[in-house]
Design a protein around this motif. Sequence first.
Motif, PDB file in Angstrom:
ATOM      1  N   GLY A   8       0.812  -1.220   0.000  1.00 52.16           N
ATOM      2  CA  GLY A   8       0.000   0.000   0.000  1.00 52.16           C
ATOM      3  C   GLY A   8       0.838   1.259   0.000  1.00 52.16           C
ATOM      4  O   GLY A   8       1.809   1.376  -0.764  1.00 52.16           O
ATOM      5  N   ILE A   9       0.486   2.188   0.862  1.00 51.20           N
ATOM      6  CA  ILE A   9       1.234   3.438   0.941  1.00 51.20           C
ATOM      7  C   ILE A   9       2.631   3.145   1.480  1.00 51.20           C
ATOM      8  O   ILE A   9       2.764   2.438   2.482  1.00 51.20           O
ATOM      9  N   PRO A  10       3.660   3.658   0.823  1.00 49.25           N
ATOM     10  CA  PRO A  10       5.010   3.316   1.275  1.00 49.25           C
ATOM     11  C   PRO A  10       5.295   3.864   2.672  1.00 49.25           C
ATOM     12  O   PRO A  10       4.780   4.914   3.056  1.00 49.25           O
ATOM     13  N   SER A  11       6.123   3.137   3.378  1.00 45.79           N
ATOM     14  CA  SER A  11       6.502   3.609   4.715  1.00 45.79           C
ATOM     15  C   SER A  11       7.602   4.665   4.575  1.00 45.79           C
ATOM     16  O   SER A  11       8.185   4.865   3.499  1.00 45.79           O
ATOM     17  N   LEU A  12       7.892   5.311   5.682  1.00 45.24           N
ATOM     18  CA  LEU A  12       8.881   6.392   5.672  1.00 45.24           C
ATOM     19  C   LEU A  12      10.237   5.897   5.182  1.00 45.24           C
ATOM     20  O   LEU A  12      10.950   6.613   4.484  1.00 45.24           O
ATOM     21  N   SER A  13      10.553   4.646   5.526  1.00 41.18           N
ATOM     22  CA  SER A  13      11.880   4.145   5.132  1.00 41.18           C
ATOM     23  C   SER A  13      12.029   4.115   3.612  1.00 41.18           C
ATOM     24  O   SER A  13      13.124   4.339   3.079  1.00 41.18           O
ATOM     25  N   THR A  14      10.918   3.852   2.904  1.00 41.49           N
ATOM     26  CA  THR A  14      10.983   3.849   1.435  1.00 41.49           C
ATOM     27  C   THR A  14      11.294   5.255   0.922  1.00 41.49           C
ATOM     28  O   THR A  14      12.142   5.442   0.040  1.00 41.49           O
ATOM     29  N   CYS A  15      10.607   6.239   1.480  1.00 39.47           N
ATOM     30  CA  CYS A  15      10.837   7.629   1.060  1.00 39.47           C
ATOM     31  C   CYS A  15      12.255   8.062   1.436  1.00 39.47           C
ATOM     32  O   CYS A  15      12.964   8.713   0.655  1.00 39.47           O
ATOM     33  N   ALA A  16      12.652   7.675   2.657  1.00 42.04           N
ATOM     34  CA  ALA A  16      13.946   8.133   3.163  1.00 42.04           C
ATOM     35  C   ALA A  16      15.105   7.523   2.396  1.00 42.04           C
ATOM     36  O   ALA A  16      16.222   8.058   2.423  1.00 42.04           O
ATOM     37  N   PHE A  71       9.125  18.075   4.232  1.00 42.50           N
ATOM     38  CA  PHE A  71       8.985  16.626   4.433  1.00 42.50           C
ATOM     39  C   PHE A  71      10.170  16.071   5.234  1.00 42.50           C
ATOM     40  O   PHE A  71       9.994  15.300   6.188  1.00 42.50           O
ATOM     41  N   ILE A  72      11.352  16.505   4.850  1.00 44.01           N
ATOM     42  CA  ILE A  72      12.550  15.991   5.548  1.00 44.01           C
ATOM     43  C   ILE A  72      12.568  16.489   6.997  1.00 44.01           C
ATOM     44  O   ILE A  72      12.827  15.721   7.929  1.00 44.01           O
ATOM     45  N   ASP A  73      12.256  17.776   7.163  1.00 40.94           N
ATOM     46  CA  ASP A  73      12.312  18.329   8.528  1.00 40.94           C
ATOM     47  C   ASP A  73      11.262  17.713   9.447  1.00 40.94           C
ATOM     48  O   ASP A  73      11.534  17.436  10.606  1.00 40.94           O
ATOM     49  N   ARG A  74      10.075  17.512   8.907  1.00 38.06           N
ATOM     50  CA  ARG A  74       8.979  17.056   9.767  1.00 38.06           C
ATOM     51  C   ARG A  74       8.954  15.544   9.969  1.00 38.06           C
ATOM     52  O   ARG A  74       8.464  15.061  10.986  1.00 38.06           O
ATOM     53  N   TYR A  75       9.420  14.807   8.970  1.00 35.82           N
ATOM     54  CA  TYR A  75       9.226  13.358   9.048  1.00 35.82           C
ATOM     55  C   TYR A  75      10.531  12.556   8.971  1.00 35.82           C
ATOM     56  O   TYR A  75      10.738  11.648   9.769  1.00 35.82           O
ATOM     57  N   VAL A  76      11.367  12.867   7.996  1.00 32.16           N
ATOM     58  CA  VAL A  76      12.561  12.027   7.810  1.00 32.16           C
ATOM     59  C   VAL A  76      13.529  12.214   8.970  1.00 32.16           C
ATOM     60  O   VAL A  76      13.963  11.238   9.595  1.00 32.16           O
ATOM     61  N   ARG A 102       9.574  10.070  11.831  1.00 33.94           N
ATOM     62  CA  ARG A 102       8.154   9.998  12.187  1.00 33.94           C
ATOM     63  C   ARG A 102       7.339   9.650  10.934  1.00 33.94           C
ATOM     64  O   ARG A 102       7.492  10.313   9.901  1.00 33.94           O
ATOM     65  N   GLU A 103       6.543   8.612  11.032  1.00 38.97           N
ATOM     66  CA  GLU A 103       5.749   8.199   9.861  1.00 38.97           C
ATOM     67  C   GLU A 103       4.688   9.257   9.553  1.00 38.97           C
ATOM     68  O   GLU A 103       3.956   9.680  10.462  1.00 38.97           O
ATOM     69  N   PRO A 104       4.570   9.688   8.305  1.00 40.19           N
ATOM     70  CA  PRO A 104       3.479  10.618   7.958  1.00 40.19           C
ATOM     71  C   PRO A 104       2.128   9.937   8.149  1.00 40.19           C
ATOM     72  O   PRO A 104       1.985   8.744   7.898  1.00 40.19           O
ATOM     73  N   ASP A 105       1.168  10.693   8.577  1.00 38.01           N
ATOM     74  CA  ASP A 105      -0.167  10.140   8.815  1.00 38.01           C
ATOM     75  C   ASP A 105      -0.981  10.207   7.523  1.00 38.01           C
ATOM     76  O   ASP A 105      -1.920  10.978   7.391  1.00 38.01           O
ATOM     77  N   SER A 132      -1.055  13.379 -11.347  1.00 40.33           N
ATOM     78  CA  SER A 132      -1.502  14.443 -10.438  1.00 40.33           C
ATOM     79  C   SER A 132      -0.294  15.169  -9.828  1.00 40.33           C
ATOM     80  O   SER A 132       0.693  14.539  -9.455  1.00 40.33           O
ATOM     81  N   ASP A 133      -0.435  16.494  -9.772  1.00 37.16           N
ATOM     82  CA  ASP A 133       0.673  17.292  -9.265  1.00 37.16           C
ATOM     83  C   ASP A 133       0.534  17.561  -7.773  1.00 37.16           C
ATOM     84  O   ASP A 133       1.491  17.955  -7.111  1.00 37.16           O
ATOM     85  N   LYS A 134      -0.667  17.405  -7.276  1.00 36.17           N
ATOM     86  CA  LYS A 134      -0.921  17.634  -5.857  1.00 36.17           C
ATOM     87  C   LYS A 134      -1.780  16.495  -5.323  1.00 36.17           C
ATOM     88  O   LYS A 134      -2.518  15.871  -6.086  1.00 36.17           O
ATOM     89  N   LEU A 135      -1.700  16.290  -4.053  1.00 39.42           N
ATOM     90  CA  LEU A 135      -2.598  15.308  -3.444  1.00 39.42           C
ATOM     91  C   LEU A 135      -3.889  16.014  -3.052  1.00 39.42           C
ATOM     92  O   LEU A 135      -3.865  17.057  -2.396  1.00 39.42           O
ATOM     93  N   ARG A 136      -4.992  15.427  -3.491  1.00 32.99           N
ATOM     94  CA  ARG A 136      -6.290  16.002  -3.123  1.00 32.99           C
ATOM     95  C   ARG A 136      -6.505  15.873  -1.620  1.00 32.99           C
ATOM     96  O   ARG A 136      -5.948  14.964  -0.997  1.00 32.99           O
ATOM     97  N   PRO A 137      -7.324  16.725  -1.041  1.00 28.84           N
ATOM     98  CA  PRO A 137      -7.682  16.487   0.359  1.00 28.84           C
ATOM     99  C   PRO A 137      -8.408  15.143   0.461  1.00 28.84           C
ATOM    100  O   PRO A 137      -9.098  14.718  -0.469  1.00 28.84           O
ATOM    101  N   TYR A 138      -8.216  14.489   1.569  1.00 26.34           N
ATOM    102  CA  TYR A 138      -8.886  13.211   1.789  1.00 26.34           C
ATOM    103  C   TYR A 138     -10.292  13.502   2.302  1.00 26.34           C
ATOM    104  O   TYR A 138     -10.465  14.215   3.287  1.00 26.34           O
ATOM    105  N   GLN A 139     -11.294  12.978   1.613  1.00 26.14           N
ATOM    106  CA  GLN A 139     -12.680  13.218   2.010  1.00 26.14           C
ATOM    107  C   GLN A 139     -13.301  11.925   2.524  1.00 26.14           C
ATOM    108  O   GLN A 139     -13.204  10.875   1.885  1.00 26.14           O
ATOM    109  N   VAL A 140     -13.922  12.040   3.681  1.00 26.53           N
ATOM    110  CA  VAL A 140     -14.506  10.851   4.280  1.00 26.53           C
ATOM    111  C   VAL A 140     -15.972  11.121   4.628  1.00 26.53           C
ATOM    112  O   VAL A 140     -16.330  12.216   5.073  1.00 26.53           O
ATOM    113  N   ASP A 141     -16.785  10.143   4.354  1.00 29.71           N
ATOM    114  CA  ASP A 141     -18.216  10.248   4.628  1.00 29.71           C
ATOM    115  C   ASP A 141     -18.419  10.352   6.150  1.00 29.71           C
ATOM    116  O   ASP A 141     -17.929   9.498   6.907  1.00 29.71           O
TER     117      ASP A 141
END
Lengths: 617, 195
Positions: B65-73, B89-94, B98-101, B137-146
Amino acid sequence: MQRTRREILLFMGGGAAGAMLTPAPWRLVTDAAIWSENWPGIPRPARGEITARYTNCALCPAGCAVRARCVAGQPVSLAGVSGGPLSLGALCAFGLTGHHLPYHPKRLKQGTPEEAAAAVRGAMAKCGPSENIAVLDLAPGRSASWTYRRAMAAVANGVYLAPPLPLGGAAVNLAKARIVLSLGAPLLDGWGTPGNVHAARANFRLVQAEPWESRTAALADEWLPIRPGSEAALALALTDPKTAASAAQATGLTEKQIAGLANELRANGPALVLSADDLPEAMALNQALGAWGQTLAAGSEAPLPDVWKKAAPERVVASVADNSIRVLFIDESVPGSHIPWSAVEKKLVRDNPVVVAFAWSLEGYGRHAQFTLPTAVYPELTGDIPPAVDSPAATFRIAAPLVAPPAGMTDPSAFIAKATGIDPGNALQERADAIYKSGQGTLFTYADAKSTPLKDLKPADFWKSLNEGGAWIANAAVGQDAILRGDCQSPRGPIANRPAGCLPANLPHIGSLDTAFPLPVAFSEPQSASLTSPLMSKLYQDSDLRMPPNTAALHPDTARASGILGAARAVLETQYGRCAIGVIPDASVPPGMLAVAAGAEVLDICGALTRAKVVAA
Amino acid sequence: MKIPVYMPFLAGALAALGAGWVGFPHAIYKSRPQPVDFSHKVHADKAGTKCEDCHAFREDGTFAGIPSLSTCAACHAAPMGTTVAEKNFIDRYVTPNREPDWASYAQQPENVFFSHITHVKLGQLKCEQCHGDQGASDKLRPYQVDRISGYSRDIWGPTLFQSKAAGTVPGMKMDDCVDCHRKQGLSHSCLDCHK
């Protein structure tokens, strides 16, 4: 501007009509339905790392290898282990749903172990010289069984009781069989190790002699519909052609058919004869066909530590004097054979016997015991699985827990050991050490599907591998340190020369039974009072693909003769007692017999070779 | 002036239609931004990565699924470019590890069993067939939940007005699954997905 009530109502009506043309109401209905499926309190599947863990299924003596897919450590699905040398990748429907059992609504959660221990101490103190303290072990051959045997050897008048082993403790080598005669044995419906049976199936011709077209009969190469209760007569005639005429009369087959079958068994061997109730006549036929050393061999257990060999002998319940057992422990923590309660009850002393059952539900003997102590259930429990009936080699497999048992569970071995003053130690590890010392056999590990000779392993690695999913398999020949099982424990010379083979002891002969009960009972479902996953009962029993427990199917003519035609309920009576059952009229069941689905109540009154009658409720 | 008798009815109907088609879709969903300003397009075009480079299968065939931080790092342990998004991204997570939520647009409900490997490897489905052209897609859409059911908006698929609009994804409702299986002549019994 004044608005009239009529205009407001029209506006509201228009609004309602307009709303119907939007997604809003329909979406709200859908969302509300989904929301209602997610009430607080509904268990939420864990989220987390997905891992695979391995163990062995402890739901029957087959002990199939299991791969559990776990999410955050919680098993969410079970499957067989491809490449597994014993179960060959297969797992039956009961095994596939085994991880549901800890959450069964009928799970026993509380007991009174302190009160039970005090009652046992009191009863043991006043145990007379002619009275016994006994353990009834429904799944003999485990390391826990040897703890019980040691415990019973440590006390005066200790008796270790177990159901007769299938085939008297002999082992079947199906891979060598080229023709199999099954006298009502459910060979293709849960007998032995299902994966092993189905792997060998292509290489043997299966002749099923059985009164009704069971699932095995339907899948056999040939089905011989014989009269109910005539299996022994057929086996006898195949052994001794002089009885063919009387056998033809008893079975409904022609003499020519019987002679043809006898010739086929002799000409197309190696042959194997199995029977539903371990008929002595079937074993004698095996002897006559030369099955010993070919398709049958002495069954053996894994080596034991030397200190375990001071153990009480294994006895059957019938061998104990009536009214002689003062304290009885019953271990039904793992599913095993069932002995009718009435046969057990008559062995208890008349004045205040103490019966302690170790069980995970109240479906079995716990209904009759003064104390029922809750135990772990597969896949929580830790224990080994004795070799299956179709395993010619000794094996050692551990059912390692996939989930932790809840608090308050009782370990039967520890309880009995404490009551009898022996040290149970770590029986599993002691046995693993004894196997390691024997230096023979191979270890098959499930995670990497690899076989490693025992001599190439270190003891710690062997123990670790057994606990992480593995099976030790002895060399094909019976090892010097192996323990022969059942009646084969005292072989007189080479197995092939033994006059009567390993005949099962203490089985009643069909002819000795009371004819006041005219209907032979055939079990259409596994003979176990143990519960299965509730999901299984939804898929099978509620859909009539399998009969629900405590139900009998019988021919309408039989129902009419019994005076229950049209009734949905009736009373089943046997020599052991009576119980209420459900009745299903079924023209596919031959007249004059009952096809019964076992349940706890039915098993209380039905044992091997039972005859019964049904009367109106 | 006398109001025609049908006007209140019509006004009510129009008001309901407006509320139902315009207001309701906004009210039923709550949205939250994704934690990282991530561009699929930059990664696909400039870095030349493919879907499966980050959204990989594990050794046992399950989908990560969504890659973990180690994949990005693995690539972004230190900045590779000069963008603010990468620096954040690097300052806040890498750096703090800290895994991004992340919120998963395509998260199916608990009662659905779905095997990615069966569809991708055996069925030869392209990622886009279910997930839309996320790679562009150039940006991630906001996540919408019912708000009521808790389902992601992407499960429901496009609205009536955006069925062909760019950036929308096909639905992932049971009907969508069944439709596709029917078209392919595949089994679509209950127990295929609801095990």
